[in-house]
Structure formats: C-alpha cells, structure tokens
Design an enzyme around this catalytic site. Structure first.
Site, PDB file in Angstrom:
ATOM      1  N   SER A  37       0.814  -1.211   0.000  1.00  0.00           N
ATOM      2  CA  SER A  37       0.000   0.000   0.000  1.00  0.00           C
ATOM      3  C   SER A  37       0.851   1.265   0.000  1.00  0.00           C
ATOM      4  CB  SER A  37      -0.932   0.020   1.219  1.00  0.00           C
ATOM      5  OG  SER A  37      -1.868  -1.027   1.159  1.00  0.00           O
ATOM      6  N   GLY A  62      -4.402  -1.967  -0.657  1.00  0.00           N
ATOM      7  CA  GLY A  62      -3.579  -1.682  -1.821  1.00  0.00           C
ATOM      8  C   GLY A  62      -3.425  -0.200  -2.051  1.00  0.00           C
ATOM      9  N   GLY A  70      -3.067   3.516  -4.409  1.00  0.00           N
ATOM     10  CA  GLY A  70      -3.721   4.179  -5.523  1.00  0.00           C
ATOM     11  C   GLY A  70      -5.068   4.783  -5.175  1.00  0.00           C
ATOM     12  N   CYS A  90      -9.441  -1.928   3.761  1.00  0.00           N
ATOM     13  CA  CYS A  90      -8.730  -0.744   3.271  1.00  0.00           C
ATOM     14  C   CYS A  90      -9.162  -0.390   1.844  1.00  0.00           C
ATOM     15  CB  CYS A  90      -7.227  -0.945   3.396  1.00  0.00           C
ATOM     16  SG  CYS A  90      -6.292   0.597   3.324  1.00  0.00           S
ATOM     17  N   PHE A  91      -8.343  -0.672   0.825  1.00  0.00           N
ATOM     18  CA  PHE A  91      -8.743  -0.417  -0.549  1.00  0.00           C
ATOM     19  C   PHE A  91     -10.019  -1.189  -0.862  1.00  0.00           C
ATOM     20  CE2 PHE A  91      -7.692  -0.402  -5.270  1.00  0.00           C
ATOM     21  CZ  PHE A  91      -7.745   0.967  -5.401  1.00  0.00           C
ATOM     22  N   GLN A 100     -12.954   0.841   0.235  1.00  0.00           N
ATOM     23  CA  GLN A 100     -13.257   1.920  -0.696  1.00  0.00           C
ATOM     24  C   GLN A 100     -13.959   1.390  -1.947  1.00  0.00           C
ATOM     25  OE1 GLN A 100      -9.319   3.487  -1.211  1.00  0.00           O
ATOM     26  NE2 GLN A 100      -9.124   3.977   0.970  1.00  0.00           N
ATOM     27  N   ASN A 110      -3.459   2.702   7.099  1.00  0.00           N
ATOM     28  CA  ASN A 110      -2.594   3.132   6.014  1.00  0.00           C
ATOM     29  C   ASN A 110      -3.478   3.474   4.823  1.00  0.00           C
ATOM     30  OD1 ASN A 110      -0.714   3.600   4.059  1.00  0.00           O
ATOM     31  ND2 ASN A 110      -0.107   1.465   3.818  1.00  0.00           N
ATOM     32  N   GLY A 140      -4.958   6.985   2.249  1.00  0.00           N
ATOM     33  CA  GLY A 140      -5.026   8.402   1.924  1.00  0.00           C
ATOM     34  C   GLY A 140      -6.333   8.792   1.279  1.00  0.00           C
ATOM     35  N   PHE A 141      -7.231   7.797   1.081  1.00  0.00           N
ATOM     36  CA  PHE A 141      -8.553   8.043   0.505  1.00  0.00           C
ATOM     37  C   PHE A 141      -9.608   7.483   1.450  1.00  0.00           C
ATOM     38  CE2 PHE A 141      -5.609   8.053  -2.999  1.00  0.00           C
ATOM     39  CZ  PHE A 141      -6.074   9.044  -3.851  1.00  0.00           C
ATOM     40  N   HIS A 185      -6.817  -1.874   9.306  1.00  0.00           N
ATOM     41  CA  HIS A 185      -6.172  -3.167   9.062  1.00  0.00           C
ATOM     42  C   HIS A 185      -6.334  -4.111  10.255  1.00  0.00           C
ATOM     43  CE1 HIS A 185      -3.836  -2.228   5.327  1.00  0.00           C
ATOM     44  NE2 HIS A 185      -4.144  -1.002   5.729  1.00  0.00           N
ATOM     45  N   GLU A 219      -5.701  -7.200  10.296  1.00  0.00           N
ATOM     46  CA  GLU A 219      -4.585  -8.148  10.349  1.00  0.00           C
ATOM     47  C   GLU A 219      -3.416  -7.540  11.123  1.00  0.00           C
ATOM     48  OE1 GLU A 219      -3.274  -5.424   7.266  1.00  0.00           O
ATOM     49  OE2 GLU A 219      -5.205  -6.302   7.771  1.00  0.00           O
TER      50      GLU A 219
END
Length: 403
Positions: free
Chosen positions: A65, A250, A252, A278-279, A282, A320, A322-323, A368, A370
């Site tokens: 990530s 992940g 991006g 996380c990703f 989103q 972790n 940023g979006f 997260h 995990e």
C-alpha cells in the site's frame, strides 16, 4: 534550518564504517530540508506522508500500500531492531523513499538477521536522515500530503530549482491506478491450518501476507488472485465456487479502479459473502454507489482510535490510507444493493472506517484488522467473515433438504 555535514557512523565490529553524504528533501511547495544520506544513494520522488507507528517499520516498508510514497517516520529512532526473515508483509520493500531522524548505529535484537540500512541499500531505497522530522510532519499535517523528492550524493549537488522541477513534474497520487503494479502475477493458494472449513477467493490489490495467514488459522483455504481476475476466475475457485470473496488493501486512487468495482458488483449480484479491507472498503463503497475522496494527509500508523458503532467499543487500530468513502454517518443509506450502514468511524476526524450491508452478506473496514505488527483489537473481523460463510452454508443446506 541547518545543513548537516557528512558524518561517519560506526557499525558492527569487523565491518566497514558507514559514510554518509549530503542529502536534500524537497517538497512540491518549495520547502527544503537538508540532511544526510540514508540507505541507497541517488534520487527518488513520491507522495510524502507520515506514519505515527513507534514500531513495525519492517511491516511498513514491505506493505504494498506504500507503493510510490515517501514515508516520514514520526518515531525518532528507527532501525534499532534491524530486520529479520519473518516479519515481511511481501517479497520486497515498496516505499519510494524513507525519512528518519536518527537511524540506529547498529541493530540489537535477538531476531535480527541484518541492519535495516543494509537492506535499504540492497533494495535501492533512497532515504534521508538527520533532519527535523517533527517539523516536516507538522508541515505535512498543516499543508497536506504532497509530492516530495529525496536527492543524495551527486544528485543533491544539483541546483534547487532543478530538484523542485523534478518533484513538480512527478506523477500525483490522485487518479493513480496502482493495483496492477503490486499484484501477484500468478494465482497461488494458502492452505488452511487443520481442517479446511471454507474456501475464499482473495483479490490481490496489494495484499499483506498476514491476511491470508489469519484466515488460514481459522480453517480457510485462501486462493489469491491477480487484480486482473474476472468473475469467471473467481467462480472457478473451490469445488463449486468460493464460499466467500475478499478484496485486499492496496495503493492508488479508488476512483480509478473501474475493473475491480465491476467485479465486486458481480460478486454482490450473486450474494457471495464479501469482506474488504482498506482499498477493499473503498471499492465496496464505490460498488454500492458512494463516492470516494482524498484525505488531507491520511491515516498512517498503528494507534488510530476507531469506534465499532454496533457495539460501542473503541478499538486501537492500524491504518494506512489516503482516501476514504463518502457515506452518511447519521442514517442508513438505500442503495441498489439494499440498506447500507456505516459500521465504524474514526474518532479523530469522523472518517468512515467501515461499511455493513444490511440486506446482503457483505461488509468492509478501512483499517487493518490483520495489524502486523499490531495492535490486534480488531482480529474479530475475520471471525465475522466466518459467520457470514457459515450462515450461507447452513441456508444452502436447508434449501437442498427442502428441494
């Protein structure tokens, strides 16, 4: 602001003394920090973000990530415990650059196999040390995450205007589609520990090794698929299709992940139990019809407070990202897939930290669970995934009996 002179740092007995060279960190708004080289010599650019974790730097460095990001460590001393062969979350370091204040002179830990800086050099990670990371962190917190470049050795001798131009012409994180750059090239399986209870198809968008390991501990056989996988690839997992589907963390911008969102809608249409981290959170938000947006400076570290709104319990969690997902906190939402509720919220800034589908077997969290290297407050979320798959299995068996 002070300019650091080259210095010589002692290392383990019997090894060469480590020589440092001039290094410069340049932010895209023109702020400049001068220090000394750390890790590989050369130059690198990426998005400058800060991580508040006091421990777990090896897990951070190997987290996909962090691809294309320059990590600023707020902990002042880094490298004390060296690196080992057990704590990697992937097969390599992913960070674009590394910023620390005081690197450890030598590693001191019974599990260490080598010094952190030796690993940074071997993996080509350009870093900088001996700068005021507190001032840098405050700057990013006030101005927001931004592009940055680290230049050391001969690269640091170039004119500042030239260094700034290199930073300002580098790619931005907004709009970046990066999952394809970090995903596995071939499918692979992580076998269940003990008796196999379920089989899960996991889409690798930058997956951390601890995630399938924790599922395996619960009797789940995990088939990790590339980010380019199709619904046919997903349905081919298991003897009669997967018992559940997982989307990983992940790097991006989630707004760029059109293929992944379309795949997730295929999963939801089939009512296959889904869990995202996380990703993956989103992307669930986007699949349900919510928007996403870029946070000013994001959440990164292992000490973020999150409330589980179902139980009222506050968890200390690892982050972790940023979006974030743009979903209402004050009410349930009606979507094409039924009612959806914000299940978790960050207590620092009220960012959406989890989604729960009330009419489908699907949920996700932004943080997260995990949590390598900790904390482990949210490990129960893997048990919730088991519950979803168990309920679906029981329902299918009952339908077969009555058919």
């Amino acid at each position: 602001m002070t300019t650091q002179t080259p210095l010589t740092v002692p290392s383990r007995e019997g090894r060469e003394r480590r020589e440092r060279f001039a290094a410069t960190l340049v932010l895209e708004d023109g702020r400049t920090f001068r220090g000394a080289s750390y890790g590989a010599l050369g130059e690198t650019v990426g998005e400058a973000v800060f991580s508040t974790g006091m421990t777990g730097y090896q897990e951070t460095l190997t987290d996909p990530s962090y691809h294309r990001q320059v990590i600023v460590m707020t902990a002042p001393h880094v490298g004390n415990t060296g690196v080992n062969t057990e704590d990697d979350e992937s097969t390599r370091f992913w960070v674009a650059g590394y910023v620390v204040r005081d690197p450890a002179i030598r590693a001191s830990n019974w599990r260490a196999t080598r010094d952190l800086e030796d690993e940074l050099v071997d993996q080509g990670v350009v870093g900088i040390c001996e700068i005021d990371t507190r001032a840098l962190t405050r700057h990013l917190r006030e101005r927001g995450a931004m592009r940055a470049g680290i230049f050391s050795g001969d690269a640091a001798a170039r004119p500042e205007a030239e260094l700034l131009e290199a930073v300002r012409t580098s790619p931005q994180m907004a709009g970046a589609a990066l999952a394809a750059e970090v995903t596995t090239t071939e499918p692979y399986a992580v076998t269940a520990v003990g008796e196999r209870r379920f089989t899960v198809a996991a889409l690798d968008l930058g997956i951390k090794a601890m995630t399938p390991a924790l599922m395996a501990q619960r009797g789940i056989e995990v088939h990790v698929l590339p980010a380019t996988a199709t619904i046919e690839d997903v349905l081919a997992v298991g003897e009669s299709g997967p018992d559940g589907v997982f989307f990983s963390n992940g790097p991006g911008d989630p707004a760029s992940a059109e293929h992944e969102v379309a795949l997730l809608r295929e999963v939801l249409d089939r009512r296959i139990p889904f869990f995202g981290i996380c990703f993956g959170n989103q992307l669930l938000g986007r699949a349900l019809g919510f928007g996403t947006y870029k946070l000013k400076y994001g959440h990164r570290g292992i000490n973020q407070p999150v409330m589980d709104r179902t139980t009222g319990k506050v968890e200390v969690t690892a982050h972790n990202h940023g979006f974030a997902v743009d979903a209402p906190l004050d009410k349930d939402s009606d979507t094409a897939y039924g009612r959806v509720r914000v299940s978790h919220v960050c207590l620092n800034d009220h960012v959406v930290e989890g989604l729960e589908c009330l009419d489908l077997p699907a949920y996700s969290v932004q943080y997260h669970p995990e949590a390598a290297a900790g904390p482990h407050d949210a490990a129960y979320l893997f048990d919730r995934f088991l519950e979803l798959m168990t309920t679906r299995q029981t329902t299918n068996e009952t339908m077969e009996v009555h058919s």
